[in-house]
Design a protein around this motif. Structure first.
Motif, PDB file in Angstrom:
ATOM      1  N   LEU A  27     -10.987   8.550  41.122  1.00 30.06           N
ATOM      2  CA  LEU A  27     -12.089   8.951  41.958  1.00 30.06           C
ATOM      3  C   LEU A  27     -12.912   9.408  40.515  1.00 30.06           C
ATOM      4  O   LEU A  27     -13.229   9.953  39.740  1.00 30.06           O
ATOM      5  CB  LEU A  27     -12.548  10.224  42.507  1.00 30.06           C
ATOM      6  CG  LEU A  27     -11.597  10.895  43.751  1.00 30.06           C
ATOM      7  CD1 LEU A  27     -12.215  12.279  43.570  1.00 30.06           C
ATOM      8  CD2 LEU A  27     -11.191   9.952  44.402  1.00 30.06           C
ATOM      9  N   TRP A  28     -14.002   7.800  41.368  1.00 28.22           N
ATOM     10  CA  TRP A  28     -15.028   7.357  39.954  1.00 28.22           C
ATOM     11  C   TRP A  28     -16.536   7.761  40.674  1.00 28.22           C
ATOM     12  O   TRP A  28     -15.914   7.437  42.219  1.00 28.22           O
ATOM     13  CB  TRP A  28     -14.483   6.205  39.399  1.00 28.22           C
ATOM     14  CG  TRP A  28     -13.344   5.495  39.031  1.00 28.22           C
ATOM     15  CD1 TRP A  28     -12.382   5.418  39.291  1.00 28.22           C
ATOM     16  CD2 TRP A  28     -13.140   5.654  37.452  1.00 28.22           C
ATOM     17  NE1 TRP A  28     -11.362   4.863  38.737  1.00 28.22           N
ATOM     18  CE2 TRP A  28     -11.650   5.468  37.475  1.00 28.22           C
ATOM     19  CE3 TRP A  28     -14.679   5.917  36.476  1.00 28.22           C
ATOM     20  CZ2 TRP A  28     -11.036   5.055  36.020  1.00 28.22           C
ATOM     21  CZ3 TRP A  28     -13.457   5.674  34.921  1.00 28.22           C
ATOM     22  CH2 TRP A  28     -12.245   4.938  35.085  1.00 28.22           C
ATOM     23  N   LEU A  94      -3.154  19.275  42.136  1.00 31.29           N
ATOM     24  CA  LEU A  94      -3.587  19.565  40.464  1.00 31.29           C
ATOM     25  C   LEU A  94      -4.549  18.581  40.661  1.00 31.29           C
ATOM     26  O   LEU A  94      -4.427  17.628  40.778  1.00 31.29           O
ATOM     27  CB  LEU A  94      -2.180  19.298  39.505  1.00 31.29           C
ATOM     28  CG  LEU A  94      -2.861  18.923  38.471  1.00 31.29           C
ATOM     29  CD1 LEU A  94      -3.086  20.423  37.553  1.00 31.29           C
ATOM     30  CD2 LEU A  94      -0.787  18.490  37.694  1.00 31.29           C
ATOM     31  N   PHE A  95      -5.621  19.454  40.125  1.00 33.00           N
ATOM     32  CA  PHE A  95      -6.902  18.600  40.019  1.00 33.00           C
ATOM     33  C   PHE A  95      -7.096  18.236  38.754  1.00 33.00           C
ATOM     34  O   PHE A  95      -7.436  19.686  38.263  1.00 33.00           O
ATOM     35  CB  PHE A  95      -8.399  18.963  40.218  1.00 33.00           C
ATOM     36  CG  PHE A  95      -8.961  18.275  40.647  1.00 33.00           C
ATOM     37  CD1 PHE A  95      -9.680  16.712  40.716  1.00 33.00           C
ATOM     38  CD2 PHE A  95     -10.370  18.950  40.862  1.00 33.00           C
ATOM     39  CE1 PHE A  95     -10.641  16.451  40.462  1.00 33.00           C
ATOM     40  CE2 PHE A  95     -11.932  18.166  40.971  1.00 33.00           C
ATOM     41  CZ  PHE A  95     -11.994  16.759  40.019  1.00 33.00           C
ATOM     42  N   LEU A  96      -7.146  17.346  38.308  1.00 34.84           N
ATOM     43  CA  LEU A  96      -7.587  16.953  36.453  1.00 34.84           C
ATOM     44  C   LEU A  96      -9.066  16.531  36.225  1.00 34.84           C
ATOM     45  O   LEU A  96      -9.271  14.846  36.702  1.00 34.84           O
ATOM     46  CB  LEU A  96      -6.435  16.343  36.151  1.00 34.84           C
ATOM     47  CG  LEU A  96      -5.096  16.415  35.866  1.00 34.84           C
ATOM     48  CD1 LEU A  96      -3.952  15.176  35.341  1.00 34.84           C
ATOM     49  CD2 LEU A  96      -4.680  17.601  35.306  1.00 34.84           C
ATOM     50  N   ASP A  97      -9.931  17.290  36.172  1.00 31.86           N
ATOM     51  CA  ASP A  97     -11.170  16.755  36.109  1.00 31.86           C
ATOM     52  C   ASP A  97     -11.806  16.576  34.995  1.00 31.86           C
ATOM     53  O   ASP A  97     -11.303  16.805  34.442  1.00 31.86           O
ATOM     54  CB  ASP A  97     -11.764  17.807  36.993  1.00 31.86           C
ATOM     55  CG  ASP A  97     -13.333  17.542  37.263  1.00 31.86           C
ATOM     56  OD1 ASP A  97     -13.261  16.152  37.376  1.00 31.86           O
ATOM     57  OD2 ASP A  97     -14.335  18.567  37.908  1.00 31.86           O
ATOM     58  N   GLU A  98     -12.939  16.100  34.902  1.00 30.16           N
ATOM     59  CA  GLU A  98     -13.639  15.330  33.544  1.00 30.16           C
ATOM     60  C   GLU A  98     -12.322  14.079  32.854  1.00 30.16           C
ATOM     61  O   GLU A  98     -12.291  14.449  31.547  1.00 30.16           O
ATOM     62  CB  GLU A  98     -14.037  16.366  32.581  1.00 30.16           C
ATOM     63  CG  GLU A  98     -15.167  17.016  33.701  1.00 30.16           C
ATOM     64  CD  GLU A  98     -15.595  18.370  33.073  1.00 30.16           C
ATOM     65  OE1 GLU A  98     -14.873  18.587  32.072  1.00 30.16           O
ATOM     66  OE2 GLU A  98     -16.373  19.101  33.634  1.00 30.16           O
ATOM     67  N   ILE A  99     -11.719  13.677  33.695  1.00 29.78           N
ATOM     68  CA  ILE A  99     -10.135  12.734  32.688  1.00 29.78           C
ATOM     69  C   ILE A  99     -10.364  11.531  31.529  1.00 29.78           C
ATOM     70  O   ILE A  99     -10.420  11.744  30.860  1.00 29.78           O
ATOM     71  CB  ILE A  99      -9.239  12.337  33.615  1.00 29.78           C
ATOM     72  CG1 ILE A  99      -7.537  11.632  32.950  1.00 29.78           C
ATOM     73  CG2 ILE A  99      -9.974  10.864  34.713  1.00 29.78           C
ATOM     74  CD1 ILE A  99      -7.385  11.299  33.785  1.00 29.78           C
ATOM     75  N   ILE A 130      -1.178  15.291  43.211  1.00 26.14           N
ATOM     76  CA  ILE A 130      -2.188  14.405  41.257  1.00 26.14           C
ATOM     77  C   ILE A 130      -3.302  13.737  42.080  1.00 26.14           C
ATOM     78  O   ILE A 130      -3.445  12.955  42.017  1.00 26.14           O
ATOM     79  CB  ILE A 130      -1.609  13.867  40.115  1.00 26.14           C
ATOM     80  CG1 ILE A 130      -0.554  15.116  40.007  1.00 26.14           C
ATOM     81  CG2 ILE A 130      -2.293  13.683  39.187  1.00 26.14           C
ATOM     82  CD1 ILE A 130       0.192  14.293  38.880  1.00 26.14           C
ATOM     83  N   ILE A 131      -4.384  14.692  41.765  1.00 28.23           N
ATOM     84  CA  ILE A 131      -6.023  14.130  41.746  1.00 28.23           C
ATOM     85  C   ILE A 131      -6.591  13.818  40.507  1.00 28.23           C
ATOM     86  O   ILE A 131      -6.480  15.262  39.774  1.00 28.23           O
ATOM     87  CB  ILE A 131      -7.088  14.658  43.357  1.00 28.23           C
ATOM     88  CG1 ILE A 131      -5.786  15.182  44.542  1.00 28.23           C
ATOM     89  CG2 ILE A 131      -7.993  14.028  43.362  1.00 28.23           C
ATOM     90  CD1 ILE A 131      -5.588  13.437  45.522  1.00 28.23           C
ATOM     91  N   ALA A 132      -7.783  13.224  40.465  1.00 25.25           N
ATOM     92  CA  ALA A 132      -8.392  13.227  38.511  1.00 25.25           C
ATOM     93  C   ALA A 132      -9.508  12.634  39.778  1.00 25.25           C
ATOM     94  O   ALA A 132     -10.116  11.710  40.011  1.00 25.25           O
ATOM     95  CB  ALA A 132      -7.750  12.069  37.697  1.00 25.25           C
TER      96      ALA A 132
END
Length: 346
Positions: A27-28, A94-99, A130-132
């Motif tokens: 997500l941008w 699994l949320f990888l935020d601020e990637i 997996i969501i980033a």
């Protein structure tokens, strides 16, 4: 893509883990547009665990684990924060935020986790999506370009700003109706961010939630009220919101409208937005009560009193999003729909 559609995308990607068709999602979007909140909303709806990892705050060893000696070899202790079927459950997000804000040394440790769903001996459980998320390079945040091999492993979505979606969320989450009315009146202020100015406080879906909190905390302190709103959404927007709220003492009697009495709609456009928003709030509170049909009917009757029929259409559309299909069972709905049929066809 608008948030309402992205919620469906995230939900479908989570469900697709069961069939083995999951594709990691990236997500941008600019700061404060609700990327993290959308992922949390899907996890809550699906009643599934959410592990939120802020990669910008990580060291490489935080993901890779710590080495320890076993006989003559070295093994790695798996970090407890990573999904584990026994500890966290077989399904989750699994949320990888601020990637995009993570330094290259940390991103490198995350590549294998995303590309192969593995990290050394560790493997992400099959039922975990997996969501980033991250900011774009033009958003004046700390960002690093995403390497092509990693980017090619995601499906990429840009989060758009959509007032209708935010309003539906705001009603569902108890955001003060005066804030909703103000943003209906000043739609361009839902998100106003000029990266070249490097603002500290600025209007965004996130900061309007802060303004809602400030409104309730400082409303009884007039010497602090405007300043508190400005601290949340910036000087210009905060001053406008304070002035808008101050004008609401001229609103018509909402209780009389709910009772079905003859009440004229205000001529001022800002008060019309305030009345329409407040009536949607009343409709939500009346839902599932014995008075629901009567209250909803009287509100629908009032929709025809606005000088501009578009205002009534906006109000009824918000009612529909908030209370669902029940609105179609109210007898007054058909009468209202007949009167604006030509407008809807146009």
């Amino acid at each position: 893509m608008r948030p309402a559609h992205l919620l469906t995308v995230i939900e479908k990607e989570f469900i697709s883990t069961q069939s083995g068709h999951h594709t990691p999602v990236m997500l941008w979007g600019a700061p404060g547009v609700g990327k993290s909140q959308m992922v949390a909303q899907v996890a809550q709806k699906q009643n599934t665990p959410l592990i939120d990892i802020r990669l910008s705050q990580m060291e490489p060893s935080d993901l890779r684990g710590i080495p320890f000696k076993v006989n003559s070899s070295v093994e790695w202790a798996v970090p407890a924060m990573l999904p584990d079927a026994k500890r966290h459950g077989e399904n989750g997000i699994l949320f990888l935020d601020e990637i995009t804000s993570a330094p290259p040394s940390v991103s490198a440790a995350a590549y294998q986790l995303i590309l192969d769903r593995k990290l050394g001996e560790y493997e992400v459980p099959a039922g975990w999506a997996i969501i980033a998320a991250g900011n774009r390079q033009g958003d004046r945040g700390v960002t690093y370009s995403m390497p092509a091999p990693l980017a090619n492993r995601f499906s990429h979505y840009e989060v758009d700003i959509n007032l209708d979606d935010w309003v539906a969320w705001a009603y569902a989450n108890g955001i003060d109706e005066r804030v909703i009315a103000f943003l209906r009146f000043r739609q361009d202020l839902l998100f106003e961010f000029d990266a070249s100015q490097n603002p500290i406080a600025f209007p965004s879906p996130r900061s309007w939630e802060f303004a809602h909190r400030a409104l309730h905390k400082f409303e009884d302190h007039p010497e602090l009220f405007s300043g508190a709103l400005q601290a949340c959404v910036g000087k210009a927007a905060g001053i406008e919101l304070a002035a808008f709220i101050a004008s609401l003492d001229q609103m018509p009697d909402l209780d009389a409208i709910i009772k079905g009495e003859e009440v004229d709609a205000p001529k001022e456009i800002d008060l019309q937005y305030a009345v329409a928003t407040a009536l949607v709030g009343r409709a939500i509170r009346a839902k599932d009560t014995n008075e629901a049909m009567k209250v909803h009917g009287n509100i629908l009757n009032y929709a025809n009193r606005f000088p501009q029929r578009e205002m009534g259409v906006m109000m009824v559309s918000d009612m529909h999003r908030a209370i669902g299909q029940d609105i179609f069972t109210v007898p007054e709905f058909a009468n209202w729909a007949d009167k604006i049929a030509d407008l809807m066809l146009y």
